[in-house]
Enzyme design. Sequence first.
Site, PDB file in Angstrom:
ATOM      1  N   SER A   1       0.838  -1.212   0.000  1.00 28.08           N
ATOM      2  CA  SER A   1       0.000   0.000   0.000  1.00 28.08           C
ATOM      3  C   SER A   1       0.865   1.251   0.000  1.00 28.08           C
ATOM      4  O   SER A   1       0.393   2.334  -0.362  1.00 28.08           O
ATOM      5  CB  SER A   1      -0.905   0.013   1.232  1.00 28.08           C
ATOM      6  OG  SER A   1      -1.697  -1.150   1.297  1.00 28.08           O
TER       7      SER A   1
ATOM      8  N   ASP B   1      -8.325   4.069  -2.443  1.00 26.86           N
ATOM      9  CA  ASP B   1      -9.539   3.872  -3.235  1.00 26.86           C
ATOM     10  C   ASP B   1     -10.582   3.099  -2.423  1.00 26.86           C
ATOM     11  O   ASP B   1     -11.764   3.438  -2.420  1.00 26.86           O
ATOM     12  CB  ASP B   1      -9.250   3.177  -4.565  1.00 26.86           C
ATOM     13  CG  ASP B   1      -8.357   1.947  -4.449  1.00 26.86           C
ATOM     14  OD1 ASP B   1      -7.850   1.644  -3.334  1.00 26.86           O
ATOM     15  OD2 ASP B   1      -8.151   1.261  -5.469  1.00 26.86           O
TER      16      ASP B   1
ATOM     17  N   GLU C   1     -22.889  14.217  10.737  1.00 27.34           N
ATOM     18  CA  GLU C   1     -22.173  14.363  11.999  1.00 27.34           C
ATOM     19  C   GLU C   1     -20.702  13.946  11.894  1.00 27.34           C
ATOM     20  O   GLU C   1     -19.865  14.426  12.651  1.00 27.34           O
ATOM     21  CB  GLU C   1     -22.868  13.528  13.083  1.00 27.34           C
ATOM     22  CG  GLU C   1     -24.289  14.000  13.418  1.00 27.34           C
ATOM     23  CD  GLU C   1     -25.338  13.629  12.373  1.00 27.34           C
ATOM     24  OE1 GLU C   1     -25.048  12.760  11.513  1.00 27.34           O
ATOM     25  OE2 GLU C   1     -26.433  14.201  12.390  1.00 27.34           O
TER      26      GLU C   1
END
Lengths: 629, 629
Positions: A37, A151, A369
């Site tokens: 990653s 993504d 929120e």
Amino acid sequence: MPLDRATQIAALKNVATRLRIDSIRSTSEAGSGHPTSCCSAADVVAALFFAEMRFDPKDPRHPGSDRFVLSKGHAAPLLYAAWAEAGAFDREELLKLRRIDSDLEGHPTPRLSFVDVATGSLGQGICAAVGIALNARRIESDYRTYCLLGDGESAEGSVWEAADVASLDKLDNLCGITDVNGLGQSRATMWGHDLEAFANRWRAFGWHAITIDGHDISAILDACAEARATRGKPTMIVARTIKGKGVSFVEGKDGWHGRAFKKGEELDRALAELERQFVPVPAGLNQQQLIAKPASKPPAEPAPKPVAPPSYKAGDSVATREAYGTAIAKLGEADARIVALDADVKNSTFSERFEKVFPDRFYENFIAEQIMIGSAMGLAARGAIPFPSTFACFLTRAADFIRMAAISNVGIKVAGSHAGVSIGEDGPSQMALEDLAMFRAEPNFTVLYPCDAVSTERLVALMAYHPGPAYMRTSRPKAEILYSADEVFTIGGLKVLRESAGDVTTIVTAGVTVFEALKAHKELRAAGTAVRVIDLYSLQPIDAKSLIAAGRATGGHIITVEDHYAAGGIGDAVAEAVSDAGIRVHRLAVREIPRSGKPEELLDRYGISAKHIVEAVRAVSAQRPVGVK
Amino acid sequence: MPLDRATQIAALKNVATRLRIDSIRSTSEAGSGHPTSCCSAADVVAALFFAEMRFDPKDPRHPGSDRFVLSKGHAAPLLYAAWAEAGAFDREELLKLRRIDSDLEGHPTPRLSFVDVATGSLGQGICAAVGIALNARRIESDYRTYCLLGDGESAEGSVWEAADVASLDKLDNLCGITDVNGLGQSRATMWGHDLEAFANRWRAFGWHAITIDGHDISAILDACAEARATRGKPTMIVARTIKGKGVSFVEGKDGWHGRAFKKGEELDRALAELERQFVPVPAGLNQQQLIAKPASKPPAEPAPKPVAPPSYKAGDSVATREAYGTAIAKLGEADARIVALDADVKNSTFSERFEKVFPDRFYENFIAEQIMIGSAMGLAARGAIPFPSTFACFLTRAADFIRMAAISNVGIKVAGSHAGVSIGEDGPSQMALEDLAMFRAEPNFTVLYPCDAVSTERLVALMAYHPGPAYMRTSRPKAEILYSADEVFTIGGLKVLRESAGDVTTIVTAGVTVFEALKAHKELRAAGTAVRVIDLYSLQPIDAKSLIAAGRATGGHIITVEDHYAAGGIGDAVAEAVSDAGIRVHRLAVREIPRSGKPEELLDRYGISAKHIVEAVRAVSAQRPVGVK
């Protein structure tokens, strides 16, 4: 000395290769982590840090610096490698990744000076980035905010809440980059490499969107320049990348998420491949010198002015939610750092009183929120003192953000109104009965629950300047004024409202049920029974010493009363505080899912009215063993 | 006998007028509520209930009925009026709205037979509707699901999570209608009457979108027909409406949200205006007879088959998260109602074991926890037994959905893995340390926390068939097998693992720290100190009687140990259970924000390892008063 474009790109390619190597080495040394990653985003991060962003590696908290938020927090090793490459700390530190003696944790936290907010719960970084970008406007700084998203995390609804608010607020100082490597943790993402699926979504939400090859340094630089030139809307750069890019045997392969290369042949092979990817650059090129410095520091914010004491008089009847609105508006007058955030209930929480005076420091998030709390986190991380508020029950919508705010130890000052069954007819969906449990669970959250307007106003001022995150619970019903304007409150304090030498037990409560306890006290006194009554306005921290003293002085028993479910609220807080002293705690709390009705009917039906307190006192004094002190 | 179109439309107009009148009358009688939010949607609801949907007003739970979810739950009076108009109950009941003796609450709950899930927290109904639509596919029914959303609630990120999952799953049996009245609670919505802003978002998320005038009955009917004819994708009808439609002096006016008409002149004027809006229809037209009946009931689901006992052997080492995956797969074999839901961590929670065997009953939600829980609520409401799971910390993302699941009392069976600091190096963002507090706060949630594979498998089966919502906490580390395959577990039970007549105190724990307690027991025994050890695998309900007995038998002291923050977890659960018995509870729990490190390092650093238990036992036995029993 500016580089020619070809040299710059070559140099950035080498930076990206070094970032990949460092990410892989550090995760292999740790034995865990997410190197693939990191590899997908290495070119983007190299371009951002060493060609686009203006910052000072030796002063990461510089208020004029461009900001970088790693929303895909699992790529932490890449972030750490970039700061090491920039010269913020020694590269060898990277090999301490994930060790208990290192601040280079598995996911980034603000223990590190170059991290504004903790990430690692996906979809939150972009919300904080919105707050950071809003703060630039607040302090009139031209710093830009960059946010790297995964993504996969774009499936989180919070991302789209952020998208709406950022476009509504025309945050052209905000630039997102989505690292579209196509693979989630357990499988391909929803959209794979369909860049238009992403771009169309961002455009529909009002952003400028650019699709690029995320391994093409030149394209990244051009997209950043385009984002910088875009006025009136934020930009999302949608970058097509390959997970594990640079290491042929893992590139684009499923099953490599969150997996470190095994030391030995596997690691060696990966590193050898990467070493071969360095390209020639002029001798003596020092990448660190190419980082653009931030503009001069913005002027320090003016010191807060004194605030006038509360102006309520005995006999007034004011809901604590209303007193809250008045209090933040007064505080806003005294301190320019005070800002308020709303989720389309400002006329119920009374935060509209702040908006009326300071429209520029009031941020409307509509019915969303997560972005409200996330944005507050970003604002707080950059020096504002944000008061986000909504109905207390809807703060549960942002529970994960509250959890991450605690991990960030960031000074958001949350207020929740309409707590408990005392709201009445709207029914259980609008009643907060687990908010105290939620906030008390976080060990560094201050939790306050005032019962009248004076204490509300005093506690609002205290929570603003108390370090770290805080929560205030307010109520819907009007309440009489209990305290005089010069009464002194403290974080961690309580007030003994009624006491006498002959008290048979102590009633500990807060908020609306303080008045039920006072009614019970009156009724019991008329019948010849004296009880102590304590207003526990500060649940966390809690004044254990005074509670123990009161319990000991009144027969070893305490009765707690709360407009909250039984678990996690006042009863549990008191029980833990006095547990070592052997004092018995009897809890009156809401113990089933309530229904609609009139407030007083509901207080009674769910066992927390004066009548029930009187009964509990009688039951407790009947069972009180003689001589227990 | 089908009506001609003109007569049908006239009749529906009159229905809409009656619904407006009833919504206004009932809220005025209650003195609160949201009549103007009802008026904007009255034409849509009239068309849906009396021309589009197939259902039986006398049997609202009919499994073949089309479903209607009121995502904008504050329009409850409109929903109630529609069911009264359909003949489900007497119209005069409407005047009991919001009274404590009526199930016609301020917002809808499943106390009413025609409500599947409670709404009133915005952005949730559409998530439940996705689950309800998935259930139609599961039971091979052609029922369609309709969901009415507010425009304001479309700001909630959960709406877009639902949008993604519904389009990915090609739910063409799902039709949403957005009531775009342009006004939120406190101000205009983000998009006002810009219908394309809505339609473009839905299209970008893969839906078919139709924009219409929401007061044009003919257009509503046409749009519903178009939705029915649309294949391969869900449809969103974006309807332009006027808040307060039908009452001239409030139409489109700000400041009328959540405000009932005052009885007297204000109400009379409104009703008089509406009365004048009735149009001529043929005499004797009975609207109720026009409701299309549902298809015949789908066949009853087959009775569950017996499940083989756990096959683990002493000496095996299996993480409870892994045992969970095995358990739901075994259970799925025995019972077709069992389904599983994931948020892209199926390879960590081991729910992938279920997917491998039952791909059609496995619902992937990608990284979106709100839709995962919301969809599970919808599935459960329609007869499935859903097991949604993710990392326990990320369940906080769906805390408001969990709150509403409790209010709905709907049988979702939630599992959270990777609880506590024992996950190790990934750091605090991935550690659930407040999940027990979150679930225990809800009074009707069952909360289970097994320590080994056998108990996990047994408890999974128990939670599946125990009524109402339930939560299971699982752990990352491998764990030895403690129990034999024929050991009997119960909801509300516990296991005394070690006991002797001379026990000086009782250690109560669960999950990973059971093994720390057993280590401490061994070390203490070697030093001549006996302690009782209890595995409290069921935290809620809790076996108070056995805990009190153990505490009394061991000197009046209990030590609790938990891989969870101090508030809301095992310590508080035990303390409340034994509070009336005067037993002192000493808590070992995590009391600060943890950091990355090795699991065993972290258990030790945060005070919950065997070493700390031994120390606590020594401290407690030193202070134990003689003769306390």
